[in-house]
Design a protein around this motif. Structure first.
Motif, mmCIF file in Angstrom:
data_model
loop_
_atom_site.group_PDB
_atom_site.id
_atom_site.type_symbol
_atom_site.label_atom_id
_atom_site.label_comp_id
_atom_site.label_asym_id
_atom_site.label_seq_id
_atom_site.Cartn_x
_atom_site.Cartn_y
_atom_site.Cartn_z
ATOM 1 N N ALA A 89 -24.144 -64.432 46.636
ATOM 2 C CA ALA A 89 -23.550 -64.505 45.220
ATOM 3 C C ALA A 89 -23.137 -63.287 44.784
ATOM 4 O O ALA A 89 -22.089 -62.853 44.318
ATOM 5 C CB ALA A 89 -24.088 -65.384 44.383
ATOM 6 N N ARG A 90 -24.212 -62.364 44.406
ATOM 7 C CA ARG A 90 -24.122 -60.971 44.030
ATOM 8 C C ARG A 90 -23.347 -60.138 44.937
ATOM 9 O O ARG A 90 -22.335 -59.407 44.598
ATOM 10 C CB ARG A 90 -25.364 -60.443 43.986
ATOM 11 N N ASP A 115 -21.656 -72.304 32.391
ATOM 12 C CA ASP A 115 -22.391 -71.664 31.338
ATOM 13 C C ASP A 115 -24.054 -71.382 31.993
ATOM 14 O O ASP A 115 -24.572 -70.293 31.553
ATOM 15 C CB ASP A 115 -22.573 -72.630 30.145
ATOM 16 N N TYR A 116 -24.348 -72.131 32.980
ATOM 17 C CA TYR A 116 -25.984 -71.914 33.559
ATOM 18 C C TYR A 116 -25.781 -70.749 34.412
ATOM 19 O O TYR A 116 -26.682 -70.285 34.665
ATOM 20 C CB TYR A 116 -26.206 -73.209 34.312
ATOM 21 N N LEU A 117 -24.551 -69.954 34.657
ATOM 22 C CA LEU A 117 -24.662 -68.764 35.483
ATOM 23 C C LEU A 117 -24.453 -67.584 34.495
ATOM 24 O O LEU A 117 -24.030 -66.464 34.841
ATOM 25 C CB LEU A 117 -23.463 -68.729 36.381
ATOM 26 N N GLU A 122 -24.191 -61.780 33.483
ATOM 27 C CA GLU A 122 -24.447 -60.650 32.615
ATOM 28 C C GLU A 122 -25.079 -59.502 33.446
ATOM 29 O O GLU A 122 -24.789 -58.345 33.229
ATOM 30 C CB GLU A 122 -25.378 -61.131 31.778
ATOM 31 N N SER A 123 -25.648 -59.821 34.375
ATOM 32 C CA SER A 123 -26.516 -58.839 35.311
ATOM 33 C C SER A 123 -25.655 -57.942 36.228
ATOM 34 O O SER A 123 -26.118 -56.875 36.779
ATOM 35 C CB SER A 123 -27.545 -59.357 36.198
ATOM 36 N N LEU A 124 -24.428 -58.425 36.244
ATOM 37 C CA LEU A 124 -23.124 -57.609 36.860
ATOM 38 C C LEU A 124 -22.349 -56.984 35.762
ATOM 39 O O LEU A 124 -21.427 -56.383 36.303
ATOM 40 C CB LEU A 124 -22.342 -58.608 37.554
ATOM 41 N N GLY A 125 -22.771 -57.110 34.577
ATOM 42 C CA GLY A 125 -22.034 -56.323 33.621
ATOM 43 C C GLY A 125 -21.037 -57.002 32.669
ATOM 44 O O GLY A 125 -20.347 -56.480 31.834
ATOM 45 N N PHE A 126 -21.035 -58.275 32.918
ATOM 46 C CA PHE A 126 -20.194 -59.140 32.101
ATOM 47 C C PHE A 126 -20.764 -59.658 30.623
ATOM 48 O O PHE A 126 -21.926 -59.589 30.797
ATOM 49 C CB PHE A 126 -19.825 -60.575 32.759
ATOM 50 N N MET A 143 -16.096 -64.988 30.111
ATOM 51 C CA MET A 143 -16.761 -63.341 30.087
ATOM 52 C C MET A 143 -16.076 -62.625 30.561
ATOM 53 O O MET A 143 -15.004 -62.612 31.260
ATOM 54 C CB MET A 143 -18.149 -63.634 31.086
ATOM 55 N N THR A 144 -15.998 -61.328 30.088
ATOM 56 C CA THR A 144 -15.328 -60.137 30.377
ATOM 57 C C THR A 144 -16.487 -58.962 31.002
ATOM 58 O O THR A 144 -17.332 -58.565 30.201
ATOM 59 C CB THR A 144 -14.397 -59.742 29.307
ATOM 60 N N TYR A 145 -15.848 -58.236 31.887
ATOM 61 C CA TYR A 145 -16.438 -57.071 32.446
ATOM 62 C C TYR A 145 -15.342 -55.658 31.930
ATOM 63 O O TYR A 145 -14.183 -55.950 32.178
ATOM 64 C CB TYR A 145 -16.213 -56.985 33.907
ATOM 65 N N PHE A 146 -16.137 -54.961 31.202
ATOM 66 C CA PHE A 146 -15.166 -53.565 31.116
ATOM 67 C C PHE A 146 -15.757 -52.438 31.581
ATOM 68 O O PHE A 146 -17.029 -52.105 31.796
ATOM 69 C CB PHE A 146 -15.382 -52.943 29.622
ATOM 70 N N LYS A 147 -15.191 -51.737 32.745
ATOM 71 C CA LYS A 147 -15.500 -50.733 33.520
ATOM 72 C C LYS A 147 -15.544 -49.458 32.688
ATOM 73 O O LYS A 147 -14.646 -49.153 32.240
ATOM 74 C CB LYS A 147 -14.463 -50.517 34.813
ATOM 75 N N LYS A 148 -16.568 -48.907 32.779
ATOM 76 C CA LYS A 148 -16.694 -47.564 31.790
ATOM 77 C C LYS A 148 -16.372 -46.311 32.508
ATOM 78 O O LYS A 148 -16.359 -46.275 33.822
ATOM 79 C CB LYS A 148 -18.234 -47.294 31.251
#
Length: 148
Positions: A89-90, A115-117, A122-126, A143-148
């Protein structure tokens, strides 16, 4: 084990069949969720698969901006029950994120996660950007991921 990345028109008929089979197996049968899987988004998506012995073990689709959300998205993420517990999955979600960042030059990715995931994403940055809502009878959160 190999990772395949293909546009819809590059998929073989066998690959399309296998994708639809595993999506039905996981989302319809296993999660007991009746929904319209053939939503038209596959045609405009990039399909990422982890395969072994001609069987899909993990899958997701990368969706162009403006189709599901204003930003690019990742959806239909799955790992077959036989392949769980192997870190796939990761691996496949990271492959989807990398594709969006490196091939499309995007820095923001939005998903509708079950929701259960939430902690997994979050562990991937979302980060959660909505309250929990019901989609096809299953609790979800945007959920949103922002690349810094």
């Amino acid at each position: 084990m190999n990772l395949e990345i293909k546009n819809f028109d590059d998929l073989t008929t066998r690959e399309v069949y296998e994708i639809l089979r595993v999506r039905s197996e996981v989302f319809v049968v296993e999660q007991d969720c009746v929904y319209n899987d053939l939503d038209g988004k596959d045609l405009e998506s990039v399909h990422i698969m982890i395969e072994e012995d001609d069987k899909i073990l993990a899958y997701l689709r990368v969706i162009k901006p403006g189709i599901s959300y204003d930003e690019p998205s990742i959806g239909r993420v799955l790992v077959t029950c036989q392949a769980r517990g192997r870190g796939l999955a990761r691996k496949i979600v990271q492959a989807g994120m990398d594709y969006i960042i490196h091939n499309w030059g995007e820095k923001k990715i939005t998903i509708g996660a079950q929701d259960y995931l939430k902690k997994f994403y979050e562990s991937l940055g979302f980060e959660a950007v909505s309250e929990v809502y019901s989609e096809d009878g299953i609790p979800h959160v945007d959920m949103t991921y922002f690349k810094k």
